[in-house]
Design an enzyme around this catalytic site. Structure first.
Site, PDB file in Angstrom:
ATOM      1  N   SER A 148       0.833  -1.203   0.000  1.00 18.65           N
ATOM      2  CA  SER A 148       0.000   0.000   0.000  1.00 18.65           C
ATOM      3  C   SER A 148       0.875   1.263   0.000  1.00 18.65           C
ATOM      4  CB  SER A 148      -0.951  -0.031   1.204  1.00 18.65           C
ATOM      5  OG  SER A 148      -2.014   0.881   1.044  1.00 18.65           O
ATOM      6  N   ASP A 278      -9.530  -6.087  -4.519  1.00 18.50           N
ATOM      7  CA  ASP A 278      -9.081  -4.909  -3.768  1.00 18.50           C
ATOM      8  C   ASP A 278     -10.067  -3.761  -3.977  1.00 18.50           C
ATOM      9  OD1 ASP A 278      -7.741  -2.749  -2.610  1.00 18.50           O
ATOM     10  OD2 ASP A 278      -5.786  -3.367  -3.352  1.00 18.50           O
ATOM     11  N   HIS A 306      -7.561  -5.846  -0.289  1.00 17.42           N
ATOM     12  CA  HIS A 306      -6.376  -4.999  -0.144  1.00 17.42           C
ATOM     13  C   HIS A 306      -5.423  -5.523   0.925  1.00 17.42           C
ATOM     14  CE1 HIS A 306      -4.064  -1.332  -0.587  1.00 17.42           C
ATOM     15  NE2 HIS A 306      -4.127  -1.109   0.712  1.00 17.42           N
TER      16      HIS A 306
END
Length: 337
Positions: A148, A278, A306
């Site tokens: 991320s 995601d 995610h």
């Protein structure tokens, strides 16, 4: 004799009751303390040791296991509002003789937080380079992993400090434009239009908002007790002001597409792992990276969101190990040729 046995039974029962009552009290009254104890125990069980490194007046907090050897060390960069312990689920499935380093990103957990610091993606990459130099991790090129926000930083790091790394793993990285808006991006747009940008979905302040965030980040639906949700919120609330400042910094024009702007400079063999479902960062970002990085291996995980590290830790660990083994095999073939 019977009375003595009864007394022993009462004493034994009382001894057992004390830790049980303490656990129940902690769960009900101080769930955040229980969560901290949980991470402490898990680190200890996996052999991860916590250390600090200083660069001038700046302090980095990190955990590590193993020592540098013939295989590359692995440095792991966590995502927005997380901490070094988020990697423990992956560490569990990695060999104990691998040298692993998990660092708290700038401003997070035990690493220095300063209003004067640069929390842009490039600013964070510079800080991580300082950390690498502090612990002399770059004596030999290492494998860099980021997820991320940490994936955005990792990609920029690989572009800016190519001599430091031998290979790269990006897990659902931020910093890329997308042709398809994710659920999270749509929520942000709605909040901006209604001028309620203070209600950022990734910065929960109630157990209900925490539950919503978990649903947003995960394809798998975890059944989390209300007290644990409260504990997770209690741990985060003191830091929410910083998280808001950081979030606005990394979605600013300077950082929003940092990985995209630097991906053509990435020369190291790169592995991209992305959850197909995601809802935070659309999976189409994987093809963007694959088209720009020459030696790029893409793995799309079905039925995964995610939070790849939490949802599919064993699979993620195996993919990283397989990727490193492949690169080692290629290197050996080159030497023999």
């Amino acid at each position: 004799m019977d009375l003595d046995m009864l007394n022993m039974f009462v004493i034994a029962s009382g001894t057992l009751a004390i830790p049980i009552l303490a656990f129940v009290a902690s769960f009900l009254l101080w769930p955040s303390a229980l969560i901290r104890i949980y991470y402490w125990y898990w680190r200890r069980a996996l052999g991860m040791q916590v250390r600090y490194a200083n660069y001038d007046d700046y302090q980095f907090c990190y955990s590590y296991r193993g020592r540098p050897g013939y295989r590359p060390s692995i440095l792991m960069l966590h995502g927005f509002s997380a901490h070094k312990d988020m990697w423990l689920s992956i560490v569990k499935f990695l060999p104990k003789n691998l040298h692993l380093v998990c660092v708290d990103m700038p401003g997070h957990e035990g690493t220095t937080r300063s209003d004067m610091d640069d929390y842009s993606i490039s600013g964070q990459a510079k800080r991580i380079h300082q950390f690498v130099e502090c612990i002399k991790l770059n004596r030999k090129p290492f494998h860099l992993v980021g997820t991320s926000m940490g994936g955005n930083v990792a990609g920029v790091y690989a572009a800016q400090y190519p001599e430091d790394i031998c290979s790269l793993t990006l897990i659902c990285p931020a910093g890329l434009p997308s042709t398809t808006d994710s659920k999270f991006i749509k929520q942000l747009r709605e909040l901006q239009e209604s001028k309620r940008i203070d209600r950022i979905p990734l910065i929960p302040s109630t157990p209900e908002e925490m539950a919503d965030m978990l649903k947003l980040c995960s394809y798998v639906r975890f059944k989390v007790p209300q007290q644990i949700l409260q504990g997770l919120v209690d741990v985060r609330i003191p830091h929410n002001e910083f998280y808001r400042k950081l979030f606005l910094e990394i979605v600013d024009e300077k950082s929003r597409h940092s990985l995209h702007e630097n991906m053509s400079k990435i020369k190291a063999p790169t592995q991209v792992i992305w959850g197909k479902q995601d809802q935070v960062l659309d999976v189409s970002g994987a093809s963007v990276l694959a088209s720009a990085i020459p030696d790029c291996h893409v793995y799309i995980l079905e039925n995964c969101g995610h939070s790849v590290v939490v949802e599919r830790p064993r699979k993620t660990a195996n993919l990283i190990l397989e990727f490193l083994a492949l690169l080692h095999s290629i290197d050996n073939n080159k030497k023999q040729a």
